[in-house]
Design a protein around this motif. Structure first.
Motif, short mmCIF file in Angstrom:
data_model
loop_
_atom_site.label_atom_id
_atom_site.label_comp_id
_atom_site.label_asym_id
_atom_site.label_seq_id
_atom_site.Cartn_x
_atom_site.Cartn_y
_atom_site.Cartn_z
N HIS A 159 19.55 -2.40 9.42
CA HIS A 159 21.05 -2.66 10.18
C HIS A 159 21.27 -3.93 10.66
O HIS A 159 22.84 -4.18 10.80
N ALA A 160 20.23 -4.62 11.76
CA ALA A 160 20.84 -5.87 12.11
C ALA A 160 20.85 -6.58 11.20
O ALA A 160 20.99 -8.21 11.62
N GLY A 161 19.89 -6.66 10.02
CA GLY A 161 19.23 -7.68 9.50
C GLY A 161 17.89 -8.47 9.75
O GLY A 161 17.98 -9.70 9.53
N VAL A 162 17.13 -7.83 10.95
CA VAL A 162 16.68 -8.18 10.88
C VAL A 162 15.08 -7.88 11.04
O VAL A 162 14.76 -6.99 10.57
N ALA A 163 14.07 -8.78 11.34
CA ALA A 163 12.42 -7.74 10.80
C ALA A 163 12.26 -7.06 12.69
O ALA A 163 13.19 -6.77 13.68
N ILE A 164 11.24 -6.47 12.04
CA ILE A 164 11.26 -5.23 12.89
C ILE A 164 10.41 -5.58 14.10
O ILE A 164 10.61 -5.64 15.49
N SER A 165 9.76 -6.66 14.54
CA SER A 165 8.86 -7.71 15.23
C SER A 165 10.02 -8.18 16.36
O SER A 165 10.44 -8.01 16.92
N THR A 166 11.47 -8.77 15.41
CA THR A 166 12.30 -9.17 16.15
C THR A 166 13.05 -8.29 16.98
O THR A 166 13.77 -8.58 18.47
N VAL A 167 13.23 -7.01 16.39
CA VAL A 167 13.59 -6.18 17.51
C VAL A 167 12.67 -5.62 18.21
O VAL A 167 13.66 -5.38 19.21
N SER A 168 11.86 -5.39 17.86
CA SER A 168 10.71 -5.46 19.12
C SER A 168 11.09 -6.75 20.21
O SER A 168 11.16 -6.25 21.96
#
Length: 179
Positions: free
Chosen positions: A10-19
């Protein structure tokens, strides 16, 4: 149930970035933080503490919340014994223990405090040095989201218990024994 993958997409970023954003890591741009936090809000995402505990091989986390800004509060030998006992019992129960200082939470509202603790996979709190002025902590106790033990603050509800010394009675007992 919304996953971290859904937030990343949804944010258009990597999972690691969300973390990294959820765990408040440095070196993440403000723009990226805004995108991720907006996606978290729009999707009503709450991190899965069970998944986090499994990935860290821990069964849960307990936070010792210290309020050292209270001028009358000192970390004395009795409090150190309480903390030592707390940590020892947590280790026996295979719980991870972290320390959080109240100053880290005092400018947050109730929702932000709850989210912060959930992101940290906190399952219980031991609070030292709480005062009547700590409005957010009182609201947190009333919300009954976490299991809480208060030290020297006589408040109890369905998820909160306390360990405290009745100072007035203790002084009376000492005076009675010296007469």
């Amino acid at each position: 149930m919304v996953s971290i993958k859904d937030v990343a997409k949804h944010a258009g970023v990597a999972i690691s970035t969300v973390s990294k954003v959820l765990n408040d890591y440095p070196n993440v741009s403000e723009e990226t933080k805004k995108k991720v936090n907006q996606a978290v809000k729009e999707l009503n995402f709450v991190p899965n503490s069970v998944a986090a505990a499994l990935s860290s091989k821990q069964s849960g986390r307990v936070a010792i919340l210290l309020n050292l800004s209270n001028e009358s509060q000192a970390v004395d030998e009795i409090n150190m014994q309480y903390m030592s006992g707390t940590i020892g019992r947590a280790v026996e129960l295979n719980l991870d223990v972290i320390t959080i200082f109240y100053s880290m939470l005092q400018n947050k509202n109730l929702e932000e405090v709850i989210r912060y603790l959930q992101v940290q996979s906190i399952t219980g709190l031991i609070i030292f040095g709480m005062s009547k002025e700590d409005k957010v902590l009182h609201k947190l106790i009333e919300a009954q989201v976490f299991k809480i033990v208060l030290v020297d603050a006589p408040m109890v509800n369905g998820t909160t218990s306390c360990v405290w010394i009745d100072q007035e009675q203790a002084q009376y007992d000492v005076a009675k024994k010296t007469v």
